[in-house]
Design a protein around this motif. Structure first.
Motif, short mmCIF file in Angstrom:
data_model
loop_
_atom_site.label_atom_id
_atom_site.label_comp_id
_atom_site.label_asym_id
_atom_site.label_seq_id
_atom_site.Cartn_x
_atom_site.Cartn_y
_atom_site.Cartn_z
N UNK A 122 0.84 -1.19 0.00
CA UNK A 122 0.00 0.00 0.00
C UNK A 122 0.88 1.25 0.00
N UNK A 123 0.35 2.38 -0.51
CA UNK A 123 1.12 3.62 -0.46
C UNK A 123 1.52 3.97 0.97
N UNK A 124 2.69 4.60 1.09
CA UNK A 124 3.20 4.99 2.40
C UNK A 124 3.06 6.49 2.59
N UNK A 125 2.57 6.88 3.74
CA UNK A 125 2.46 8.29 4.08
C UNK A 125 3.63 8.70 4.95
N UNK A 126 4.27 9.81 4.60
CA UNK A 126 5.40 10.31 5.37
C UNK A 126 4.92 11.14 6.55
N UNK A 127 5.55 10.94 7.69
CA UNK A 127 5.21 11.70 8.89
C UNK A 127 6.49 12.03 9.65
N UNK A 128 6.39 13.00 10.54
CA UNK A 128 7.53 13.41 11.36
C UNK A 128 7.05 13.66 12.79
N UNK A 129 7.82 13.17 13.76
CA UNK A 129 7.66 13.58 15.15
C UNK A 129 8.97 14.23 15.56
N UNK A 130 8.97 14.92 16.68
CA UNK A 130 10.16 15.67 17.07
C UNK A 130 10.68 15.24 18.44
N UNK A 131 11.99 15.17 18.51
CA UNK A 131 12.65 14.90 19.79
C UNK A 131 12.57 16.14 20.68
N UNK B 141 1.61 2.81 6.24
CA UNK B 141 0.71 2.53 5.13
C UNK B 141 -0.51 3.44 5.21
N UNK B 142 -0.92 3.93 4.05
CA UNK B 142 -2.06 4.82 3.96
C UNK B 142 -3.34 4.01 3.76
N UNK B 143 -4.46 4.70 3.83
CA UNK B 143 -5.73 4.06 3.53
C UNK B 143 -6.62 3.93 4.74
N UNK B 144 -7.92 4.07 4.50
CA UNK B 144 -8.91 3.93 5.56
C UNK B 144 -9.43 2.50 5.56
#
Length: 309
Positions: free
Chosen positions: A31-40, A51-54
């Motif tokens: 499945x397509x991958x969604x990019x995300x970021x969290x911060x230290x 993976x994306x998708x509902x």
């Protein structure tokens, strides 16, 4: 130059390179991958993809690759493992420290400067905790998680499993957990290069800098990893554990995997150990025949037997 090239090649294999399992999965299977970021806490980013998708509520599968600064979405092998092992779980991939999905970063010796400054076993472990904290906020996540780590990623899974209460199972692939990193690498290196190891580690501890490198890894990495024995941390986890290893693995000697099995068994842990006599680090036979599907089928059956859905 010849010695340094030999060190780089041998050690990057010994530290358990990128989970380069073959053949690659086709794009249609992932499945397509969604990019995300969290911060230290210091504001620096941790890059991950999911993976994306509902598809409603789902359990998660985190797969960690080995050493190196390759962007995790460029590694099709993780998708292949996910498809073979747990296609009904939502795949989550976490980039190495300093590697940002889609970013055009200035490179030093082939990797971003921040990778050299931040990439260690323990930083990767802390980054995983941040990503899991973010997953807890996701509408799709059921609160159930399986960890899978290959090569260096297996060491990170071992360090993190006990710290994540949602972990239902931990799978360590081609990663010897029962020896310190120092001893594991010593056994994998040619003797003339192995003779340098202790002196290089001592120098790294005197100056744990990302700007100084030996064998393709920073002094900061060496200072952090040298005396880590992943099985000690893994023994603190209450989750079922599966160790997978090929007896013909010359990168991560099988003795280290057996020692990990013995350590965990002695500690009274729920551990399964799958050793394949004819297979190497990548679950291939001597002639190159790919046996990963059979190995992952064994792992899938084990997972179905230990995890309640």
């Amino acid at each position: 130059m010849q010695i340094q090239t030999l060190v780089l090649k041998a050690t990057c294999v010994a530290i358990l390179t990128l989970l380069t399992l073959r053949p690659a999965v086709s794009a249609a299977e992932v499945a397509p991958l969604e990019r995300s970021v969290v911060h230290r806490a210091d504001g620096s980013p941790v890059s991950f993809l999911a993976e994306a998708g509902a598809r409603g509520t789902q359990d998660a599968l985190i797969i960690l690759q080995g050493t190196g600064c390759r962007e995790v979405s460029d590694n099709p092998s993780a998708g292949r493992v996910a498809e073979l092992l747990a296609p009904d779980r939502r795949l989550v991939l976490i980039n190495q420290p300093g590697v940002i999905a889609g970013a055009d970063l200035e490179l030093v010796d082939g990797c971003p400067t921040d990778y050299w400054e931040r990439s260690t076993l323990h930083q990767r472990t802390l980054d995983m905790l941040l990503v899991v904290a973010e997953l807890r906020r996701s509408d799709w996540w059921s609160g159930k998680l399986v960890l899978f780590g290959g090569s260096e990623g297996g060491a990170v899974v071992a360090l993190a499993a006990a710290l994540i209460p949602e972990t239902q199972a931990a799978i360590v692939f081609s990663s010897g957990t029962g020896m310190t990193v120092r001893e594991l690498i010593r056994r994998a290196l040619p003797p003339p290069v192995a003779a340098e190891l202790d002196a290089q580690i001592a120098a790294a501890r005197e100056n744990p800098s990302g700007g100084t490198r030996w064998a393709g890894l920073s002094y900061k990495w060496w200072a952090d990893a040298a005396d880590v024995m992943p099985a000690r941390a893994l023994a603190l986890s209450s989750a079922p554990i599966l160790l997978i290893h090929g007896a013909q693995d010359t990168s991560s000697p099988v003795e280290a995997a057996r020692a990990g099995r013995d350590y965990l068994t002695t500690a009274g842990k729920d551990v399964a150990y799958f050793e394949y006599p004819a297979l190497d680090h990548f679950m291939r036979e001597v002639g190159g025949e790919d046996r990963l599907p059979e190995v992952m089928e064994d792992a899938r059956r084990w997972l179905a037997g230990v995890v309640r859905r």
